[in-house]
Design a protein around this motif. Structure first.
Motif, PDB file in Angstrom:
ATOM      1  N   GLY A 156       0.863  -1.396  -0.100  1.00 55.11           N
ATOM      2  CA  GLY A 156       0.142   0.074   0.166  1.00 55.11           C
ATOM      3  C   GLY A 156       0.704   1.254   0.016  1.00 55.11           C
ATOM      4  O   GLY A 156       0.488   2.252  -0.530  1.00 55.11           O
ATOM      5  N   GLN A 157       1.865   1.363   0.506  1.00 51.75           N
ATOM      6  CA  GLN A 157       2.710   2.385   0.498  1.00 51.75           C
ATOM      7  C   GLN A 157       3.483   2.706  -0.766  1.00 51.75           C
ATOM      8  O   GLN A 157       3.648   3.895  -0.913  1.00 51.75           O
ATOM      9  N   GLU A 158       3.286   1.646  -1.398  1.00 52.83           N
ATOM     10  CA  GLU A 158       4.089   2.127  -2.824  1.00 52.83           C
ATOM     11  C   GLU A 158       3.419   3.039  -3.528  1.00 52.83           C
ATOM     12  O   GLU A 158       3.762   3.646  -4.475  1.00 52.83           O
ATOM     13  N   THR A 159       2.032   2.903  -3.320  1.00 55.53           N
ATOM     14  CA  THR A 159       1.049   3.692  -4.346  1.00 55.53           C
ATOM     15  C   THR A 159       0.348   4.768  -3.656  1.00 55.53           C
ATOM     16  O   THR A 159      -0.384   5.707  -3.904  1.00 55.53           O
ATOM     17  N   PHE A 160       0.704   5.069  -2.237  1.00 55.45           N
ATOM     18  CA  PHE A 160       0.049   6.121  -1.367  1.00 55.45           C
ATOM     19  C   PHE A 160       0.329   7.355  -1.883  1.00 55.45           C
ATOM     20  O   PHE A 160      -0.916   8.187  -1.890  1.00 55.45           O
ATOM     21  N   LEU A 161       1.302   8.034  -2.417  1.00 59.52           N
ATOM     22  CA  LEU A 161       1.529   9.285  -2.898  1.00 59.52           C
ATOM     23  C   LEU A 161       0.760   9.594  -4.074  1.00 59.52           C
ATOM     24  O   LEU A 161       0.655  10.796  -4.287  1.00 59.52           O
ATOM     25  N   LEU A 162       0.211   8.602  -4.849  1.00 56.55           N
ATOM     26  CA  LEU A 162      -0.750   8.829  -5.988  1.00 56.55           C
ATOM     27  C   LEU A 162      -2.007   9.641  -5.244  1.00 56.55           C
ATOM     28  O   LEU A 162      -2.699  10.454  -5.744  1.00 56.55           O
ATOM     29  N   TYR A 163      -2.300   9.204  -4.013  1.00 58.04           N
ATOM     30  CA  TYR A 163      -3.477   9.669  -3.301  1.00 58.04           C
ATOM     31  C   TYR A 163      -3.143  11.062  -3.047  1.00 58.04           C
ATOM     32  O   TYR A 163      -4.291  11.855  -3.392  1.00 58.04           O
ATOM     33  N   HIS A 164      -2.114  11.530  -2.702  1.00 54.44           N
ATOM     34  CA  HIS A 164      -1.619  12.904  -2.229  1.00 54.44           C
ATOM     35  C   HIS A 164      -1.789  13.598  -3.627  1.00 54.44           C
ATOM     36  O   HIS A 164      -2.265  14.824  -3.556  1.00 54.44           O
ATOM     37  N   SER A 165      -1.290  13.173  -4.629  1.00 58.77           N
ATOM     38  CA  SER A 165      -1.090  13.769  -5.891  1.00 58.77           C
ATOM     39  C   SER A 165      -2.884  13.915  -6.344  1.00 58.77           C
ATOM     40  O   SER A 165      -3.130  15.228  -6.699  1.00 58.77           O
ATOM     41  N   ALA A 166      -3.782  13.032  -6.129  1.00 61.37           N
ATOM     42  CA  ALA A 166      -5.037  13.502  -6.291  1.00 61.37           C
ATOM     43  C   ALA A 166      -5.561  14.335  -5.736  1.00 61.37           C
ATOM     44  O   ALA A 166      -6.686  14.937  -6.053  1.00 61.37           O
ATOM     45  N   LEU A 167      -5.419  14.217  -4.403  1.00 62.51           N
ATOM     46  CA  LEU A 167      -5.992  15.242  -3.455  1.00 62.51           C
ATOM     47  C   LEU A 167      -5.599  16.664  -3.547  1.00 62.51           C
ATOM     48  O   LEU A 167      -6.361  17.617  -3.641  1.00 62.51           O
ATOM     49  N   ALA A 168      -4.248  16.838  -4.095  1.00 65.54           N
ATOM     50  CA  ALA A 168      -3.761  18.133  -4.416  1.00 65.54           C
ATOM     51  C   ALA A 168      -4.571  18.657  -5.696  1.00 65.54           C
ATOM     52  O   ALA A 168      -5.247  19.791  -5.938  1.00 65.54           O
ATOM     53  N   ARG A 169      -4.711  17.559  -6.480  1.00 64.42           N
ATOM     54  CA  ARG A 169      -5.668  18.129  -7.646  1.00 64.42           C
ATOM     55  C   ARG A 169      -6.917  18.634  -7.443  1.00 64.42           C
ATOM     56  O   ARG A 169      -7.405  19.487  -7.786  1.00 64.42           O
ATOM     57  N   SER A 170      -7.567  17.680  -6.697  1.00 65.24           N
ATOM     58  CA  SER A 170      -9.084  17.874  -6.120  1.00 65.24           C
ATOM     59  C   SER A 170      -9.107  19.243  -5.384  1.00 65.24           C
ATOM     60  O   SER A 170      -9.896  19.982  -5.895  1.00 65.24           O
ATOM     61  N   ARG A 171      -8.231  19.528  -4.346  1.00 66.61           N
ATOM     62  CA  ARG A 171      -8.238  20.662  -3.724  1.00 66.61           C
ATOM     63  C   ARG A 171      -7.973  21.977  -4.553  1.00 66.61           C
ATOM     64  O   ARG A 171      -8.742  23.076  -4.215  1.00 66.61           O
TER      65      ARG A 171
END
Length: 655
Positions: free
Chosen positions: A146-161
């Protein structure tokens, strides 16, 4: 219980079948120790401004900017029931496998649920490139941490915000400024949609300001040893424009007289160069959308929907939202399986397969150029062509052809450039002789800039000093043509290759022609949204910006509508994914920038945009909303030359 969290029900069923989870439950499929459930796209959405305070329910310049101190999400009412199912299953799960689409948005769909439901157990990631059984089994055997792709989530959150900050604040700001100027519509601003709109507005302006100029060409029909060919007159440098066109008719007429009196033309120089064109690579989504727009007349959202159906429903092709056109070298081992599947799918391919060289190792097999996804290609399992619609089959055959082309030789030809002299005038001609048809026997792609009237000539009888008979001389009256309106495919290409449109050399260098506006997954939706909101008008395949769109682009600060700046923002999201930039730092920078824009633009005066209306029944141009003694009505934009009018029904009037 190990819980697999998928993005869509169809995806969940495919994975559950392989896992043996066949017992139906409430919003899930249950196996011995495994349960598979699914979202329905995004079950959650960023909370609306009023969730951060009652004062934000009404739109007011005094309440801007709206910058949340603590970001909140809300459950979408339409899918609340499935959210409850997932929340219950997460409370019972001992481990979770994220099995949503293998991209930024897929990661966010799953992670935002885990976070809201306060799941704290172990997480693994299923990374799928295709939904056929073999691909699912292969991905299950190599789960990522899960840690390997976690920063994809932060990238998506940044896009969303970032999208929320720009959309909520600037849409309110410019709508309120518009109302102050007398316009009662909504002026919607978006981080990606506004620069995309700017691309169309710029093209519209270029077309509107274009002044057609006459020019003249002289075409000379020659022959040597019985072989006819065509040459073109080269105007002297003093009589041509920067594009080499002759703008003086008298000069062209004089050249005709000199050439006609010359009787023969002499070859001054002759240069032959050999070209080898490799087969075009498999598609990424943007290239597929561009080609389908040009060849099949499909809209970009239509193409995405078809590609998604080929992936999800038919299991015929791999993951469609790819930004890569290369394939991993390990997949070369799957070539026999893909070939077998293609033949079983369509036995009529047998003659084509007789020409393929399965041992060819083209440039497509390149680990260094493969991103999170690889090019879109056929899967290793047979598909059922009879179940495909005509358009699905057409798109499937394009994808298939680009894969098969990798196993055909390069297209090879000799290109000959010739200069001649006749009556003191210079002539030029180009010839092409195909040596090896190669992949072009399967798939035609216009990959070179051929001269349209001379590209198929064969000039092998010519040598330096050859005397050629002048059979005819023709004067052609031409006019420069305005740029063509953008199609959806053109716009997708412009969004992807935005670096070519950026003038700032520092931005151009930073972009390196790789970063574009939006992503493979979002570009079609952006264009569809602009059409649905009336900012883009579609006439057959051509896109044009509405009057409101022109006004908006003129009003917003340059940075908001700058395609280059938007591409830099997309690059920042990639930096977050790579761990070189934090989510908080990015959002804070965006919030600060928004606050500055609101302060700077609050006192602007907007020109009232003209609302786009129906087409005039008399002269077939767009109509404009006007006010009369009896209320508003539609009037031809060519008034007073055309006095066409259309009444506005009461239930469509703005209050």
């Amino acid at each position: 219980m190990r819980l697999f969290l998928c993005e869509k029900p169809s995806q969940g069923r495919d994975i559950a079948k392989v896992l043996g989870a066949t017992r139906r439950g409430d919003g899930c499929l249950i196996g011995t120790e495994t349960t598979v459930t699914w979202c329905i796209g995004h079950l959650l959405e960023t909370a609306s401004p009023e969730a951060y305070g009652e004062q934000f329910k009404s739109w007011s310049l005094d309440h801007l900017p709206i910058i949340p101190a603590q970001w909140m999400v809300e459950v979408k009412p339409k899918t609340a029931a499935q959210f409850k199912v997932i929340k219950r299953l997460l409370s019972e799960a001992s481990a979770v496998v994220i099995a949503t689409d293998a991209d930024r948005e897929g990661e966010m769909i799953a992670r935002e649920l885990l976070e809201l439901c306060k799941y704290r157990g172990p997480v693994q990631r299923l990374w799928l490139s295709a939904l056929n059984e073999a691909s699912i089994r292969n991905a299950l055997s190599s789960l990522k941490s899960g840690q390997e792709t976690f920063l994809l989530y932060h990238s998506a959150l940044a896009r969303s915000r970032a999208d929320w900050l720009i959309g909520m604040n600037l849409s309110r700001l410019f709508t309120l400024l518009g109302r102050r100027a007398g316009y009662d519509g909504v002026l919607s601003v978006g981080r990606v949609q506004t620069p995309t709109l700017r691309l169309v507005v710029d093209r519209d302006r270029a077309i509107a300001s274009f002044v057609s100029v006459p020019y003249w060409e002289v075409e000379v029909h020659l022959s040597s040893m019985g072989q006819p060919f065509i040459a073109s007159w080269l105007p002297p440098s003093s009589g041509q424009d920067e594009a080499g066109r002759c703008l003086q008719q008298a000069l062209a007429i004089q050249a005709i007289q000199e050439i006609s009196s010359g009787k023969t033309a002499t070859v001054l120089s002759l240069q032959t160069e050999r070209f080898r064109e490799p087969p075009p690579l498999p598609f990424d989504l943007s290239t597929l959308q561009e080609v389908c727009s040009r060849k099949l007349g499909l809209g970009v959202q239509e193409t995405l929907n078809i590609a998604q159906a080929l992936y999800e429903t038919h299991k015929a092709t791999t993951y469609p939202r790819s930004d890569c056109r290369y394939l991993p070298e390990s997949m070369f081992n799957e070539v026999p399986a893909v070939f077998d599947a293609l033949l079983k799918t369509d036995p009529a391919l047998q003659p084509t397969f007789g020409r393929l060289d399965r041992s060819l190792h083209s440039r497509v097999w390149n680990d260094a150029k493969v991103t999170a996804h690889h090019g879109i290609i056929p899967t290793t399992e047979p598909a059922n062509l009879a179940r495909m619609s005509e358009q699905e089959r057409q798109v499937y055959e394009l994808i298939r052809s680009h894969y098969l082309a990798q196993f055909l030789p390069h297209h090879e030809f000799d290109r000959t450039q010739v200069e001649l002299e006749c009556g003191g005038e210079r002539l030029t001609t180009v010839g092409k002789q195909i040596l090896i048809q190669g992949w072009k026997g399967l798939l035609y792609e216009n990959t070179e800039e051929d001269e349209p009237s001379q590209k198929s000539q064969v000039l092998h009888v010519l040598q330096q000093g050859t005397q050629c008979a002048v059979n005819d001389v023709e004067l052609k009256s031409m006019r420069t043509a305005a740029p063509k309106p953008l199609t959806e495919g053109d716009l997708i290409k412009a969004m992807k290759n935005v670096a070519k449109l950026v003038n700032d050399p520092r931005l151009k260098q930073k972009l390196r022609d790789t970063t574009g506006i939006g992503t493979e997954a979002t570009r079609a939706g952006i264009i569809k949204g602009l059409i649905d909101h009336g900012y883009l008008l579609k006439k057959k395949r051509a896109l044009m910006a509405s009057a409101a769109a022109h006004t908006l682009i003129e009003a917003v600060p340059a940075a908001v509508a700058d395609p280059g700046m938007t591409a830099i923002w997309e690059q920042a999201l990639d930096e977050i994914e790579a761990g070189r930039l934090t989510l908080d730092a990015f959002v804070a920078k965006q919030a600060n920038w928004i606050a500055q824009l609101v302060e700077h633009c609050g006192a602007l005066t907007l020109a009232v945009p003209v609302e786009a209306g129906p087409t005039c029944p008399i002269c077939n141009v767009s109509m404009r909303r006007r006010k009369g003694k009896s209320g508003p009505f539609w009037s031809c934009s060519h008034y007073p030359d055309c006095k066409g009018t259309v009444p506005i029904r009461k239930d469509t009037r703005r209050s």
